[in-house]
Structure formats: structure tokens, C-alpha cells
Design an enzyme around this catalytic site. Sequence first.
Site, PDB file in Angstrom:
ATOM      1  N   HIS A 123       0.812  -1.229   0.000  1.00 60.45           N
ATOM      2  CA  HIS A 123       0.000   0.000   0.000  1.00 60.45           C
ATOM      3  C   HIS A 123       0.844   1.277   0.000  1.00 60.45           C
ATOM      4  CE1 HIS A 123      -3.707  -2.287   1.799  1.00 60.45           C
ATOM      5  NE2 HIS A 123      -3.644  -2.401   0.490  1.00 60.45           N
ATOM      6  N   SER A 193      -6.834  -7.784   9.780  1.00 61.02           N
ATOM      7  CA  SER A 193      -8.206  -8.294   9.853  1.00 61.02           C
ATOM      8  C   SER A 193      -8.590  -8.963   8.533  1.00 61.02           C
ATOM      9  CB  SER A 193      -9.171  -7.151  10.156  1.00 61.02           C
ATOM     10  OG  SER A 193      -9.146  -6.214   9.099  1.00 61.02           O
TER      11      SER A 193
HETATM   12  P1  NAD Z   1      -7.102  -3.583  10.613  1.00 61.49           P
HETATM   13  O1  NAD Z   1      -7.154  -2.331  11.405  1.00 61.49           O
HETATM   14  O2  NAD Z   1      -8.266  -3.914   9.747  1.00 61.49           O
HETATM   15  O3  NAD Z   1      -6.896  -4.837  11.582  1.00 61.49           O
HETATM   16  C1  NAD Z   1      -5.887  -4.872  12.561  1.00 61.49           C
HETATM   17  C2  NAD Z   1      -5.789  -6.298  13.088  1.00 61.49           C
HETATM   18  O4  NAD Z   1      -4.703  -6.348  14.013  1.00 61.49           O
HETATM   19  C3  NAD Z   1      -7.037  -6.782  13.851  1.00 61.49           C
HETATM   20  O5  NAD Z   1      -7.406  -8.061  13.369  1.00 61.49           O
HETATM   21  C4  NAD Z   1      -6.561  -6.847  15.308  1.00 61.49           C
HETATM   22  O6  NAD Z   1      -7.194  -7.903  16.019  1.00 61.49           O
HETATM   23  C5  NAD Z   1      -5.084  -7.102  15.143  1.00 61.49           C
HETATM   24  N1  NAD Z   1      -4.241  -6.642  16.257  1.00 61.49           N
HETATM   25  C6  NAD Z   1      -4.457  -5.612  17.112  1.00 61.49           C
HETATM   26  N2  NAD Z   1      -3.426  -5.509  17.975  1.00 61.49           N
HETATM   27  C7  NAD Z   1      -2.548  -6.486  17.651  1.00 61.49           C
HETATM   28  C8  NAD Z   1      -1.293  -6.890  18.180  1.00 61.49           C
HETATM   29  N3  NAD Z   1      -0.711  -6.250  19.212  1.00 61.49           N
HETATM   30  N4  NAD Z   1      -0.652  -7.945  17.625  1.00 61.49           N
HETATM   31  C9  NAD Z   1      -1.230  -8.611  16.566  1.00 61.49           C
HETATM   32  N5  NAD Z   1      -2.414  -8.269  16.033  1.00 61.49           N
HETATM   33  C10 NAD Z   1      -3.061  -7.218  16.562  1.00 61.49           C
HETATM   34  O7  NAD Z   1      -5.743  -3.522   9.772  1.00 61.49           O
HETATM   35  P2  NAD Z   1      -5.397  -4.085   8.344  1.00 61.49           P
HETATM   36  O8  NAD Z   1      -5.985  -5.435   8.155  1.00 61.49           O
HETATM   37  O9  NAD Z   1      -3.933  -3.901   8.191  1.00 61.49           O
HETATM   38  O10 NAD Z   1      -6.173  -3.136   7.321  1.00 61.49           O
HETATM   39  C11 NAD Z   1      -6.184  -1.742   7.440  1.00 61.49           C
HETATM   40  C12 NAD Z   1      -5.517  -0.987   6.296  1.00 61.49           C
HETATM   41  O11 NAD Z   1      -5.053   0.291   6.769  1.00 61.49           O
HETATM   42  C13 NAD Z   1      -4.273  -1.637   5.785  1.00 61.49           C
HETATM   43  O12 NAD Z   1      -4.053  -1.225   4.486  1.00 61.49           O
HETATM   44  C14 NAD Z   1      -3.217  -1.050   6.698  1.00 61.49           C
HETATM   45  O13 NAD Z   1      -1.938  -1.102   6.220  1.00 61.49           O
HETATM   46  C15 NAD Z   1      -3.651   0.398   6.816  1.00 61.49           C
HETATM   47  N6  NAD Z   1      -3.154   0.935   8.103  1.00 61.49           N
HETATM   48  C16 NAD Z   1      -1.796   1.006   8.255  1.00 61.49           C
HETATM   49  C17 NAD Z   1      -1.265   1.448   9.443  1.00 61.49           C
HETATM   50  C18 NAD Z   1       0.230   1.479   9.561  1.00 61.49           C
HETATM   51  O14 NAD Z   1       0.921   1.667   8.564  1.00 61.49           O
HETATM   52  N7  NAD Z   1       0.756   1.246  10.755  1.00 61.49           N
HETATM   53  C19 NAD Z   1      -2.108   1.825  10.509  1.00 61.49           C
HETATM   54  C20 NAD Z   1      -3.506   1.755  10.296  1.00 61.49           C
HETATM   55  C21 NAD Z   1      -4.010   1.280   9.097  1.00 61.49           C
END
Ligand code: NAD
Length: 257
Positions: A123, A193
Site C-alpha cells: 500500500h 483483519s
Molecule cells: P485492521 O485495522 O483492519 O486490523 C488490525 C488487526 O490487528 C485486527 O485483526 C486486530 O485484532 C489485530 N491486532 C491488534 N493488535 C494487535 C497486536 N498487538 N498484535 C497482533 N495483532 C493485533 O488492519 P489491516 O488489516 O492492516 O487493514 C487496514 C488498512 O489500513 C491496511 O491497508 C493497513 O496497512 C492500513 N493501516 C496502516 C497502518 C500502519 O501503517 N501502521 C495503521 C492503520 C491502518
Amino acid sequence: MPGGRGDPVREAARLMSTRRNVVALTGAGISVESGIPSFRGAQGMWAKYDPMEYATLHAFMLSPRKVWEMLSEMVSVCGGAMPNAAHKGLAALEETGVVRAVITQNVDGLHQAAGSRRVIEYHGNLDELICVYCWKRYPTRERWTPGTVPLCDCGEILKPNVVLFGEPIPWLAQEQAEEEARTCGVLVVIGTSAQVSPACDIPRIAKESGAAVVEINPEETSLSGNVTDIHLRGSASEVIGKMVRLFQDPTTPPPRG
Ligand code: NAD
Ligand code: ZN
């Protein structure tokens, strides 16, 4: 050696040893312990910002200043974040030949900061800004400061070079990710997720190509009990930390290739 008989982390480590060609697929959950909120859930960004109003290309084209309210928060939070034990553990597993590549949906650059070398950014990354009119690119730090909206030399508002809803996946990242999924022996899916398309297809492609799927997530997802062969319920840092310790144990043979 940590973990007892029937310990699922040990079982996953054994699978990774015997199957080889281990690839990780990470999502926002791996960076939660670095202080970056995920999108879904009570603490998630979507509780504050409606994705249809703030995270689509259409919304950006219509009102970029409004969308930058959310983007500014993400750029600030990600810019100040440090890799946690899960990012570092994955880098250590790559260094010792256990993990072949990391496919990440994250845009925070924390895998590279932790030392991972083969990172496929599905992404994009917040480190770069792009003009959607003249396509000029800039390092984010050169054009953006907190509270401002970054402008291109042509006068238009810049967009982070990340994939918003409604945008295609960068073709090279998509090709590389699908190739990794088709050829890996084990796909370790961490902190996603698996609801965002087409990233959510990667575990299915791996599974249909014969790979085993290990999931690290404290919660159930659409993959659990379905595509997932072993679900390791726990935080990414806790589970990956345990895995690293298991691979340091001489009785767990490290996979190569
Ligand atoms: P999501 O928010 O849909 O899901 C996050 C998942 O992580 C959940 O299933 C949750 O249960 C799990 N989780 C929470 N804490 C955790 C931990 N400590 N250890 C392991 N798992 C844990 O995220 P997604 O599926 O990545 O989709 C969201 C989209 O937004 C993606 O494209 C993502 O890259 C982007 N996004 C990126 C960032 C970042 O770059 N850090 C932050 C937010 C969203
Ligand atoms: Zn421009």
C-alpha cells in the site's frame, strides 16, 4: 527452551522449519505496539474518521484539505513511531534465513527501520508525497510540517504515495506479493483483519498454492478456522518474540531457501 508439548508456537516453528520458504504478511496490528492505531476496533482510526469521507481517492480529489486532517495525524504518529519487538523479531528471522520476505499492508516504514531487507510495500509508504496532477514526487519531510497542507511546485495539493480506497495497488508490489504467495511454504499472517481487498486475497493464494497459513492475532478474523492452519492468539511482539527464541534453540533446525 520456551513452550511445552502441544504448544502452538512450537508447532508453528516446526512447520516453518520443515516447509521452509517462510513469508510474512503484516497489517496494522503489528504496529499497534509502536503506538500507531489500527483502523478497525474501538481505538481505531475509523472510530474517528469515516473511511468513505477520509480515505478514498474520490474524497481526496474532492476535498484534499479535509482529508489532510486525517493524513496529518497519520504522518505525525507514524513519523514519531519506533519499531517494536515484533518488527525486530521478523528482521532477526530474516537475518538467520528463517523468513524470506515481508509483504506489508502498512505504510509506516517500521519493517525497514527494524532491519528487514526484503519488504514488499503493498500500500505504499507515507515517506513520499506525489502530485496527482503532474506526478512529481517529493520526500514527505521536504514538503510537510505539522499543521500544513503540502503543495507541489505546480501549486496543487500533494497526496501521500499510499494506496487510498479506489486506487490500484502499485503493479510491481502486486506482482511480487502474488509471486511470494504462490511459492512460499508457510505464510505467517500477522495483525491483519484481512478485510481490505485485494490484500485479503494473499492468504488464499498461498493456501491454494499449497502453503500452510499461520496467523498471529489476538482476535478471530475471516481467515481463522478457515484459511488458517495454526492460529497463534496473542500480540505480535509476544508471539514473534517466542518464535525467535525457539529458532535460537539448537533443537529447532533453521530453514534455508
Ligand atoms: P485492521 O485495522 O483492519 O486490523 C488490525 C488487526 O490487528 C485486527 O485483526 C486486530 O485484532 C489485530 N491486532 C491488534 N493488535 C494487535 C497486536 N498487538 N498484535 C497482533 N495483532 C493485533 O488492519 P489491516 O488489516 O492492516 O487493514 C487496514 C488498512 O489500513 C491496511 O491497508 C493497513 O496497512 C492500513 N493501516 C496502516 C497502518 C500502519 O501503517 N501502521 C495503521 C492503520 C491502518
Ligand atoms: Zn504537481
